[in-house]
Design a protein around this motif. Structure first.
Motif, PDB file in Angstrom:
ATOM      1  N   LEU A 190       0.834  -1.208   0.000  1.00  0.00           N
ATOM      2  CA  LEU A 190       0.000   0.000   0.000  1.00  0.00           C
ATOM      3  C   LEU A 190       0.865   1.254   0.000  1.00  0.00           C
ATOM      4  CD1 LEU A 190      -2.780  -0.873   2.622  1.00  0.00           C
ATOM      5  CD2 LEU A 190      -2.853  -1.135   0.131  1.00  0.00           C
ATOM      6  N   ILE A 191       0.477   2.216  -0.820  1.00  0.00           N
ATOM      7  CA  ILE A 191       1.167   3.503  -0.880  1.00  0.00           C
ATOM      8  C   ILE A 191       0.136   4.616  -0.775  1.00  0.00           C
ATOM      9  CG2 ILE A 191       2.444   5.087  -2.392  1.00  0.00           C
ATOM     10  CD1 ILE A 191       3.984   2.602  -3.380  1.00  0.00           C
ATOM     11  N   GLU A 192       0.472   5.603   0.041  1.00  0.00           N
ATOM     12  CA  GLU A 192      -0.384   6.776   0.237  1.00  0.00           C
ATOM     13  C   GLU A 192       0.300   8.012  -0.350  1.00  0.00           C
ATOM     14  OE1 GLU A 192      -1.379   9.782   3.940  1.00  0.00           O
ATOM     15  OE2 GLU A 192      -0.968   7.676   4.397  1.00  0.00           O
ATOM     16  N   VAL A 193      -0.452   8.784  -1.121  1.00  0.00           N
ATOM     17  CA  VAL A 193       0.022  10.074  -1.619  1.00  0.00           C
ATOM     18  C   VAL A 193      -0.859  11.149  -0.981  1.00  0.00           C
ATOM     19  CG1 VAL A 193       0.410  11.545  -3.633  1.00  0.00           C
ATOM     20  CG2 VAL A 193       0.817   9.068  -3.796  1.00  0.00           C
ATOM     21  N   PRO A 194      -0.337  11.914  -0.027  1.00  0.00           N
ATOM     22  CA  PRO A 194      -1.145  12.950   0.628  1.00  0.00           C
ATOM     23  C   PRO A 194      -1.574  14.037  -0.354  1.00  0.00           C
ATOM     24  CG  PRO A 194       0.757  12.385   1.963  1.00  0.00           C
ATOM     25  CD  PRO A 194       0.976  11.760   0.619  1.00  0.00           C
ATOM     26  N   VAL A 195      -2.803  14.504  -0.197  1.00  0.00           N
ATOM     27  CA  VAL A 195      -3.369  15.515  -1.108  1.00  0.00           C
ATOM     28  C   VAL A 195      -3.930  16.691  -0.313  1.00  0.00           C
ATOM     29  CG1 VAL A 195      -3.853  13.906  -2.981  1.00  0.00           C
ATOM     30  CG2 VAL A 195      -5.568  14.237  -1.191  1.00  0.00           C
ATOM     31  N   GLN A 196      -3.144  17.159   0.656  1.00  0.00           N
ATOM     32  CA  GLN A 196      -3.649  18.251   1.498  1.00  0.00           C
ATOM     33  C   GLN A 196      -3.859  19.541   0.713  1.00  0.00           C
ATOM     34  OE1 GLN A 196      -0.679  16.816   1.647  1.00  0.00           O
ATOM     35  NE2 GLN A 196       0.890  18.106   2.558  1.00  0.00           N
ATOM     36  N   THR A 197      -3.204  19.686  -0.453  1.00  0.00           N
ATOM     37  CA  THR A 197      -3.431  20.833  -1.338  1.00  0.00           C
ATOM     38  C   THR A 197      -3.678  20.310  -2.754  1.00  0.00           C
ATOM     39  OG1 THR A 197      -1.048  21.055  -1.724  1.00  0.00           O
ATOM     40  CG2 THR A 197      -2.004  22.399   0.039  1.00  0.00           C
ATOM     41  N   ASP A 233      -2.409  21.027  -5.518  1.00  0.00           N
ATOM     42  CA  ASP A 233      -1.245  20.821  -6.374  1.00  0.00           C
ATOM     43  C   ASP A 233      -0.599  19.447  -6.180  1.00  0.00           C
ATOM     44  OD1 ASP A 233      -0.030  21.210  -3.923  1.00  0.00           O
ATOM     45  OD2 ASP A 233       1.042  23.022  -4.498  1.00  0.00           O
ATOM     46  N   ALA A 234      -1.102  18.667  -5.216  1.00  0.00           N
ATOM     47  CA  ALA A 234      -0.608  17.298  -5.040  1.00  0.00           C
ATOM     48  C   ALA A 234      -1.361  16.304  -5.921  1.00  0.00           C
ATOM     49  CB  ALA A 234      -0.730  16.878  -3.577  1.00  0.00           C
ATOM     50  N   LEU A 235      -2.473  16.725  -6.507  1.00  0.00           N
ATOM     51  CA  LEU A 235      -3.296  15.799  -7.299  1.00  0.00           C
ATOM     52  C   LEU A 235      -2.578  15.226  -8.521  1.00  0.00           C
ATOM     53  CD1 LEU A 235      -6.782  17.540  -7.025  1.00  0.00           C
ATOM     54  CD2 LEU A 235      -6.077  15.386  -5.968  1.00  0.00           C
ATOM     55  N   PRO A 236      -1.741  16.003  -9.248  1.00  0.00           N
ATOM     56  CA  PRO A 236      -1.008  15.392 -10.367  1.00  0.00           C
ATOM     57  C   PRO A 236      -0.118  14.226  -9.937  1.00  0.00           C
ATOM     58  CG  PRO A 236      -0.995  17.770 -10.601  1.00  0.00           C
ATOM     59  CD  PRO A 236      -1.570  17.466  -9.237  1.00  0.00           C
ATOM     60  N   SER A 290     -11.835   9.888  -5.142  1.00  0.00           N
ATOM     61  CA  SER A 290     -12.635   8.741  -5.555  1.00  0.00           C
ATOM     62  C   SER A 290     -12.795   8.730  -7.067  1.00  0.00           C
ATOM     63  CB  SER A 290     -13.997   8.771  -4.868  1.00  0.00           C
ATOM     64  OG  SER A 290     -14.809   7.701  -5.303  1.00  0.00           O
ATOM     65  N   ARG A 291     -13.041   9.917  -7.654  1.00  0.00           N
ATOM     66  CA  ARG A 291     -13.163  10.016  -9.116  1.00  0.00           C
ATOM     67  C   ARG A 291     -11.857   9.626  -9.807  1.00  0.00           C
ATOM     68  NH1 ARG A 291     -16.316  14.666  -7.943  1.00  0.00           N
ATOM     69  NH2 ARG A 291     -14.477  16.010  -8.106  1.00  0.00           N
ATOM     70  N   LEU A 292     -10.738   9.952  -9.183  1.00  0.00           N
ATOM     71  CA  LEU A 292      -9.439   9.628  -9.776  1.00  0.00           C
ATOM     72  C   LEU A 292      -9.116   8.137  -9.684  1.00  0.00           C
ATOM     73  CD1 LEU A 292      -7.225  12.600  -8.523  1.00  0.00           C
ATOM     74  CD2 LEU A 292      -8.148  12.233 -10.816  1.00  0.00           C
ATOM     75  N   GLY A 293      -9.801   7.428  -8.773  1.00  0.00           N
ATOM     76  CA  GLY A 293      -9.577   5.997  -8.651  1.00  0.00           C
ATOM     77  C   GLY A 293      -8.745   5.565  -7.465  1.00  0.00           C
ATOM     78  N   ALA A 294      -8.636   6.423  -6.440  1.00  0.00           N
ATOM     79  CA  ALA A 294      -7.881   6.042  -5.237  1.00  0.00           C
ATOM     80  C   ALA A 294      -8.472   4.767  -4.642  1.00  0.00           C
ATOM     81  CB  ALA A 294      -7.925   7.165  -4.208  1.00  0.00           C
ATOM     82  N   ALA A 295      -7.587   3.857  -4.226  1.00  0.00           N
ATOM     83  CA  ALA A 295      -8.033   2.576  -3.679  1.00  0.00           C
ATOM     84  C   ALA A 295      -8.452   2.688  -2.217  1.00  0.00           C
ATOM     85  CB  ALA A 295      -6.928   1.534  -3.820  1.00  0.00           C
TER      86      ALA A 295
END
Length: 201
Positions: free
Chosen positions: A42-49, A51-54, A85-90
């Motif tokens: 499992l890997i987590e990419v934080p998206v607090q802002t 600009d992290a979405l890309p 969720s739309r991007l497909g995060a697991a």
């Protein structure tokens, strides 16, 4: 999938959750591939802002190619939850217990890992049906906090997050954590050797 089933299935095989924060998309994918080669599930990419979405998008694309699971971290609003969720995060992870995010994640069927730092928060999370919980900030709470909380809350499965590295991962796992969230150590060959030893113990 049920959150407990999801996190149990992955972290019982390898208790390391990779976290890659504030990296550009290319570096994020590079770190993901290195972690997958190490056996991280499992890997987590934080998206607090925003600009992290890309970077999250890039990691999700790589995950699809490799058959892996990538989630979004620092999800504290239902708007963020809808976007990832739309991007497909697991799966999603939060620093605290956010009732509206908890409710919406259940509605979407998206596994969620809420953060806790007190007995009251643990009890509240359990009342919402969550048994896998993020112990945050773990470095400040300490391994002793984990052991102490498992006495009255034996059903909880803690994932220690915040300040976890190759030097202290073994102590948190020995204290009863079922997972440890690690970042920069997954990019250090020497630290990887120590992490592998911590996991094997």
């Amino acid at each position: 999938m049920d959150a407990a089933e999801f996190f149990g299935r992955h972290l019982d095989r390898n208790p390391i959750l990779g976290i890659f924060r504030n990296l550009d998309p290319e570096a994020t994918v590079e770190r993901c591939e290195r972690a997958w080669a190490f056996g991280v599930e499992l890997i987590e990419v934080p998206v607090q802002t925003p600009d992290a979405l890309p970077s999250l998008r890039a990691a999700l694309g790589a995950a699809r190619r490799h058959g892996k699971s990538v989630g979004a971290g620092t999800v504290t609003t239902t708007e963020q939850l809808a976007e990832v969720s739309r991007l497909g995060a697991a799966f999603t992870v939060a620093p605290g217990l956010h009732p509206e995010v908890v409710a919406e994640s259940r509605r979407l069927g998206l596994p969620h890992l809420p953060g806790v730092a007190t007995s009251t928060e643990i009890a509240t999370a359990l009342s919402h049906g969550f048994t896998w919980l993020k112990a945050f900030p773990a470095e400040q709470l300490g391994p002793g906090w984990i052991t102490a909380q498992l006495a009255p809350f034996p059903a909880v499965r803690f994932v220690a997050t915040g300040g976890i590295d190759a030097a202290n991962a073994a102590a948190f796992l020995a204290a009863g954590c079922r997972g440890v969230a690690v970042g920069s150590a997954l990019n250090d060959p020497d630290a990887l050797v120590r992490l592998r030893d911590a996991v094997s113990r």
